[in-house]
Design an enzyme around this catalytic site. Structure first.
Site, PDB file in Angstrom:
ATOM      1  N   TYR A 143       0.866  -1.186   0.000  1.00 10.07           N
ATOM      2  CA  TYR A 143       0.000   0.000   0.000  1.00 10.07           C
ATOM      3  C   TYR A 143       0.896   1.227   0.000  1.00 10.07           C
ATOM      4  O   TYR A 143       1.833   1.319   0.799  1.00 10.07           O
ATOM      5  CB  TYR A 143      -0.882  -0.016   1.256  1.00 10.07           C
ATOM      6  N   ASP A 238       9.345   2.752  -0.413  1.00  5.77           N
ATOM      7  CA  ASP A 238       8.316   3.400   0.391  1.00  5.77           C
ATOM      8  C   ASP A 238       8.579   3.027   1.851  1.00  5.77           C
ATOM      9  O   ASP A 238       8.242   1.935   2.302  1.00  5.77           O
ATOM     10  CB  ASP A 238       6.920   2.928  -0.056  1.00  5.77           C
ATOM     11  N   LYS A 266       4.760   9.027   8.818  1.00  2.00           N
ATOM     12  CA  LYS A 266       4.577   8.472  10.167  1.00  2.00           C
ATOM     13  C   LYS A 266       5.630   8.951  11.176  1.00  2.00           C
ATOM     14  O   LYS A 266       5.523  10.048  11.686  1.00  2.00           O
ATOM     15  CB  LYS A 266       4.487   6.948  10.077  1.00  2.00           C
TER      16      LYS A 266
HETATM   17  N1  HOZ Z   1      -3.820   3.032   6.223  1.00  3.12           N
HETATM   18  C1  HOZ Z   1      -3.350   3.217   7.550  1.00  3.12           C
HETATM   19  C2  HOZ Z   1      -2.657   2.015   8.071  1.00  3.12           C
HETATM   20  N2  HOZ Z   1      -1.840   1.299   7.182  1.00  3.12           N
HETATM   21  C3  HOZ Z   1      -4.490   3.551   8.465  1.00  3.12           C
HETATM   22  C4  HOZ Z   1      -4.453   4.946   8.871  1.00  3.12           C
HETATM   23  C5  HOZ Z   1      -5.528   5.371   9.851  1.00  3.12           C
HETATM   24  O1  HOZ Z   1      -6.627   4.837   9.845  1.00  3.12           O
HETATM   25  O2  HOZ Z   1      -5.264   6.262  10.630  1.00  3.12           O
END
Ligand code: HOZ
Length: 427
Positions: A143, A238, A266
């Site tokens: 992702y 990534d 992050k």
């Molecule tokens: N797509 C995020 C985790 N891989 C989730 C982010 C969120 O819901 O804060």
């Protein structure tokens, strides 16, 4: 009597799609109402009904030093008093850029954005602009945020909700994205032999963290580097999830690979909206205002987010921090798995630094196909048992978990006690 939490969820669903601002939070994969959190301190969070949890989500990765770390909060308080955003350069941005370049030597120049999605979208555009090619390659279950070109066979929420190919992405655009299996070297070699010279970039999570956690076979990353280099395609790591999380120098420092571009998010912002992309100077200089590839952002590099990021990274530089973090993460995950196995359940786990995966499956998976064979129904019951026992795990079998540098032996013992109770009653 409906709990305050459930009242909030009812209210939220009237004005926010699904009641949440990011899909996985909705708990749909595990059932029940998401917990509305009110505060956090160190390794713990409290919901609006006053229930306390040990937090293994850590805001999906950013909180390397737990919630409301005094050094981060103090720095943010001080800078916020001087103004939240200027839309003009500041000295703080240089300090962060210099630090990132020092910690990740593959990055010669870096540009700050506000989210990981922006960073990956921008890196892809830059790679296309630099190479003059259109095709990009990604891996099934990885992702890279919700940019159009990357929402093809995607992981994380897209995978959790069975929408790896999102509606709303034009087929003409998706056609430029080639998807291969993670860790599949023969497939990669076949693609490069056939179409290597049309590929602008390969983007990969060097440790996949959005289909639970899947480790790369080291020769997979090595071959990826060789093939991209030989064919003039860019290699984009990534590291939004892994950067400063699995090691101070990211996954690239562990596997000894020098990508052309890296995306970060992050941990770099320590809980504030901050992300970045950077890499080879000759490539980065294709960006406006120097070059023809346009990319911009009103809040990019704002002093508050940058200050939180700087404070967070400075704490991460404490000698021995990642070794201790890695030991604690292993103690938690291997402990849970051992207890489950003693109760007769098939389980496996992997971790690096403060990031981990736990599977209801005997052997660790190496690609998405294998991840999908883990027992999701059992995970669901395990998740709810742990939640009731005060342990907050990611509400999806397809997300990685996170441990912070302030999780200690008290949290470890409490987590393992919870696991003992839960496995005793698990079907
Ligand atoms: N797509 C995020 C985790 N891989 C989730 C982010 C969120 O819901 O804060």
């Amino acid at each position: 009597m409906t709990s305050f939490n459930d009242q909030l969820f009812d209210r939220a669903q009237l004005c926010i799609p699904g009641g949440v601002n990011s899909p996985v939070r909705a708990f749909r994969a595990v059932g029940g109402a998401p917990r509305f959190l009110e505060r956090g301190a160190g390794p713990r969070v409290w919901d609006v009904d006053g229930r306390e949890y040990i937090d293994y989500v850590c805001s999906w990765g950013p909180l390397l030093h737990g919630h409301a770390h005094p050094a981060v909060i103090e720095a943010v308080r001080e800078v916020a008093g001087k103004g939240l955003s200027f839309g003009a350069p500041t000295a703080l941005e240089i300090e962060l850029a210099e630090l990132v370049c020092r910690l990740m030597p593959s990055i010669e120049q870096v540009r700050l954005t506000s989210s990981g999605t922006e960073a990956t979208m921008s890196a892809i555009r830059l790679a296309r602009g630099f190479t003059g090619r259109s095709k990009i390659v990604k891996f099934d279950g990885c992702y890279h945020g919700h940019g159009d070109a990357l929402l093809v066979k995607a992981g994380s929420g897209a995978l959790t909700f069975g929408q790896p190919d999102s509606s709303g992405v034009p087929a003409e655009l998706a056609a430029h994205t080639i998807v291969l299996n993670y860790n599949d070297i023969p497939q990669l070699e076949a693609l490069f032999a056939q179409a290597g010279d049309t590929i602008a970039a390969v983007i990969v999570e060097p440790v996949a963290g959005n289909m639970n956690m899947v480790l790369p076979q080291p020769e997979f990353l090595t071959r990826l580097r060789q093939l991209t280099e030989a064919h003039g395609a860019l290699l984009i790591f990534d590291e939004v999830m892994t950067g400063f999380r699995v090691a101070l120098g990211g996954a690239q420092s562990i596997y000894g690979i020098c990508p052309d571009l890296t995306t970060l998010g992050k941990v770099i912002g320590g809980g504030m909206p901050l992300a970045a992309f950077g890499g080879r100077r000759d490539v980065m200089q294709y960006l406006a205002p120097l070059g023809p590839v346009y990319q911009a952002g009103t809040l990019s590099g704002n002093p508050v987010a940058v200050t939180a990021g700087l404070a967070n990274l400075k704490l991460a530089m404490e000698p021995g921090l990642y070794e201790r973090l890695g030991e604690m993460t292993r103690a938690v995950t291997e402990g849970i798995v051992r207890i489950g196995q003693e109760h007769g359940f098939a389980l496996s786990t992997c971790s690096l630094g403060g990031m981990f995966g736990i599977y209801f499956r005997e052997a660790l998976p190496t690609n998405l196909g294998e991840v999908l064979t883990s027992n999701k129904e059992r995970f669901k019951h395990f998740f709810h048992g742990m939640l009731d026992a005060g342990v907050y795990l990611a509400p999806s079998a397809f997300e990685a978990g996170f441990v912070s540098s302030v999780h200690g032996t008290t949290e470890l013992e409490q987590t393992l006690d919870a696991a003992r109770t839960v496995f005793r009653h698990l079907d």
